[in-house]
Design an enzyme around this catalytic site. Sequence first.
Site, PDB file in Angstrom:
ATOM      1  N   HIS A 272      37.440  40.626  35.415  1.00  0.00           N
ATOM      2  CA  HIS A 272      37.442  39.173  35.585  1.00  0.00           C
ATOM      3  C   HIS A 272      36.557  38.536  34.528  1.00  0.00           C
ATOM      4  CE1 HIS A 272      37.291  35.238  37.491  1.00  0.00           C
ATOM      5  NE2 HIS A 272      38.393  35.636  38.101  1.00  0.00           N
ATOM      6  N   ASP A 323      43.834  39.740  42.926  1.00  0.00           N
ATOM      7  CA  ASP A 323      45.224  40.190  42.875  1.00  0.00           C
ATOM      8  C   ASP A 323      45.425  41.609  43.391  1.00  0.00           C
ATOM      9  OD1 ASP A 323      46.368  37.842  41.747  1.00  0.00           O
ATOM     10  OD2 ASP A 323      45.330  38.328  39.896  1.00  0.00           O
TER      11      ASP A 323
HETATM   12  C1  LIG Z   1      41.112  39.478  33.975  1.00  0.00           C
HETATM   13  C2  LIG Z   1      40.989  39.815  32.499  1.00  0.00           C
HETATM   14  C3  LIG Z   1      42.144  39.187  31.756  1.00  0.00           C
HETATM   15  C4  LIG Z   1      39.664  39.232  31.994  1.00  0.00           C
HETATM   16  O1  LIG Z   1      39.722  39.265  30.618  1.00  0.00           O
HETATM   17  P1  LIG Z   1      38.473  39.049  29.645  1.00  0.00           P
HETATM   18  O2  LIG Z   1      37.369  38.376  30.321  1.00  0.00           O
HETATM   19  O3  LIG Z   1      39.028  38.429  28.419  1.00  0.00           O
HETATM   20  O4  LIG Z   1      38.017  40.517  29.344  1.00  0.00           O
HETATM   21  P2  LIG Z   1      38.561  41.435  28.150  1.00  0.00           P
HETATM   22  O5  LIG Z   1      40.053  41.441  28.153  1.00  0.00           O
HETATM   23  O6  LIG Z   1      37.888  41.028  26.900  1.00  0.00           O
HETATM   24  O7  LIG Z   1      38.035  42.814  28.649  1.00  0.00           O
HETATM   25  C5  LIG Z   1      36.705  43.253  28.467  1.00  0.00           C
HETATM   26  C6  LIG Z   1      36.708  44.768  28.367  1.00  0.00           C
HETATM   27  O8  LIG Z   1      37.044  45.314  29.640  1.00  0.00           O
HETATM   28  C7  LIG Z   1      38.274  46.042  29.550  1.00  0.00           C
HETATM   29  N1  LIG Z   1      39.066  45.695  30.697  1.00  0.00           N
HETATM   30  C8  LIG Z   1      39.145  44.487  31.306  1.00  0.00           C
HETATM   31  N2  LIG Z   1      39.960  44.538  32.352  1.00  0.00           N
HETATM   32  C9  LIG Z   1      40.416  45.796  32.408  1.00  0.00           C
HETATM   33  C10 LIG Z   1      41.303  46.458  33.282  1.00  0.00           C
HETATM   34  N3  LIG Z   1      41.877  45.804  34.300  1.00  0.00           N
HETATM   35  N4  LIG Z   1      41.551  47.758  33.071  1.00  0.00           N
HETATM   36  C11 LIG Z   1      40.978  48.392  32.059  1.00  0.00           C
HETATM   37  N5  LIG Z   1      40.126  47.827  31.195  1.00  0.00           N
HETATM   38  C12 LIG Z   1      39.853  46.545  31.371  1.00  0.00           C
HETATM   39  C13 LIG Z   1      38.936  45.566  28.273  1.00  0.00           C
HETATM   40  O9  LIG Z   1      39.811  46.536  27.737  1.00  0.00           O
HETATM   41  C14 LIG Z   1      37.771  45.275  27.407  1.00  0.00           C
HETATM   42  O10 LIG Z   1      37.274  46.492  26.880  1.00  0.00           O
HETATM   43  P3  LIG Z   1      36.920  46.609  25.309  1.00  0.00           P
HETATM   44  O11 LIG Z   1      35.855  45.573  25.078  1.00  0.00           O
HETATM   45  O12 LIG Z   1      36.470  48.011  25.169  1.00  0.00           O
HETATM   46  O13 LIG Z   1      38.177  46.309  24.568  1.00  0.00           O
HETATM   47  C15 LIG Z   1      40.996  41.335  32.288  1.00  0.00           C
HETATM   48  O14 LIG Z   1      39.974  41.902  33.055  1.00  0.00           O
HETATM   49  C16 LIG Z   1      42.336  41.968  32.639  1.00  0.00           C
HETATM   50  O15 LIG Z   1      43.230  42.065  31.777  1.00  0.00           O
HETATM   51  N6  LIG Z   1      42.498  42.453  33.905  1.00  0.00           N
HETATM   52  C17 LIG Z   1      43.768  43.015  34.317  1.00  0.00           C
HETATM   53  C18 LIG Z   1      44.744  41.913  34.696  1.00  0.00           C
HETATM   54  C19 LIG Z   1      44.326  41.193  35.955  1.00  0.00           C
HETATM   55  O16 LIG Z   1      44.011  41.779  36.970  1.00  0.00           O
HETATM   56  N7  LIG Z   1      44.361  39.858  35.880  1.00  0.00           N
HETATM   57  C20 LIG Z   1      44.065  39.002  37.029  1.00  0.00           C
HETATM   58  C21 LIG Z   1      42.796  38.267  36.826  1.00  0.00           C
HETATM   59  S1  LIG Z   1      42.299  37.411  38.304  1.00  0.00           S
END
Ligand SMILES: CC(C)(COP(=O)(O)OP(=O)(O)OC[C@H]1O[C@@H](n2cnc3c(N)ncnc32)[C@H](O)[C@@H]1OP(=O)(O)O)[C@@H](O)C(=O)NCCC(=O)NCCS
Length: 392
Positions: A272, A323
């Site tokens: 998140h 979710d």
């Molecule tokens: C929610 C989300 C989009 C937040 O994104 P964000 O704040 O931009 O975080 P980032 O995408 O930059 O992720 C940060 C790090 O954690 C990792 N990470 C984040 N969520 C992850 C997940 N669900 N599974 C595996 N790794 C994850 C990323 O790969 C990243 O690692 P890195 O820096 O080594 O590349 C992200 O956690 C995600 O894609 N989650 C899965 C989809 C989901 O459940 N979305 C619903 C949100 S309520």
Amino acid sequence: MDSAFKDGLEDVIAARSAICAIDGAAGRLYYRGYEIGDLAGAVPFEDITVLLWRGELPTAREAAEFRARLHAERGLPAPIVSLLRSLPRDCHPLDALRTAVSLSAALDADVRASDVDGNVRKSLRLLNRVPEIVAAWHRIRTGREPVGARADESHAAYFLRLLEAREPSPEVARVLDVVLTLHADHEFNASTFAARVAVATLADLHAAVVAAIATLKGPRHGGANEDVLRMLQEIGDPARAEAFVASRLGGREGRSRAERADPKARVPGFGHRVYRVDDARARVLRGMAKSMAEATGRARMFAVAEAVYDAMRARTSLPVNVDFFSAVVYDALGIPADLCTSIFATGRVAGWCAHALEQYADNRLIRPRAEYTGHAPRTLPTGAVAATSPLS
Ligand SMILES: CC(C)(COP(=O)(O)OP(=O)(O)OC[C@H]1O[C@@H](n2cnc3c(N)ncnc32)[C@H](O)[C@@H]1OP(=O)(O)O)[C@@H](O)C(=O)NCCC(=O)NCCS
């Protein structure tokens, strides 16, 4: 110009809002100052909507008035049903919703009414339209007839009856009521922000909700619950969860940023932007998922979810998000995977409208800047301007 660039606008304060507060470090969420755990199950979704829109919980008289106004707006206009009938059966439910809400603007006599009362009337209609469209499309695409409106049910019971053409049990209606409350608002999440950007141009409320639905769809936002349910179905057995998580997360160190960003390298339902720990909604949903799954003979699905949760806990500190366990609740309610995000929209439309009303009340165009990384100013190469060009 202040050139402080924040990737993904992380932690950027984009506007002032009095609707919803998040304490990401403690996993707490508040609607108008009330903690979500105190509201969910104790205050019906209709009253939550009043709280979000007006700032205070309704008195008994106000609550009755609100329901009367909401119920008076029930019922899908015939052109929307015709539109849904014309869609290909494999149209994604959220695409059908986005398209039908777009049409509902054209059918709304208040579409251009930009005063507070006009926007509240449209908000009431949209609060009904979203579940009505979701249910009607689900029935049409599965070869069944849409069900007619009735004015004596709670919002949650109404939606469930529209979906299944039978009265839900009070327990099941209560579960959906809590689910709607838990999804009703979440500060400046991507879809709500999209709605506020649209409102800030003084586009109408329907346009803002269309923008919000479009933004909700992505797997980084509301689309994640569909991915969660598909993932749990694919794993199928708690004993396979650890290997699945390992295959998704394994070897991250050797992967590029783009590879790590690939949805196939992530476990949906985790991570998140704001929370650093499991949030209060996820905790409530976990308990509901367990009891619902057991009550409906879907205990295996919950066991798979728990095994994924444990495998993630062992490997990462990523919090579980709303979710993840909500997908197990939907499964127990008989909701197919591709309908999950539409349930999210059915709750969140309350928040989209709350934020739209707040933005209209004190508006300034939302128009940020980009840090330009392109070519320095340059001249066209000799001979590049055609003789017929107005520039020549
Ligand atoms: C929610 C989300 C989009 C937040 O994104 P964000 O704040 O931009 O975080 P980032 O995408 O930059 O992720 C940060 C790090 O954690 C990792 N990470 C984040 N969520 C992850 C997940 N669900 N599974 C595996 N790794 C994850 C990323 O790969 C990243 O690692 P890195 O820096 O080594 O590349 C992200 O956690 C995600 O894609 N989650 C899965 C989809 C989901 O459940 N979305 C619903 C949100 S309520």
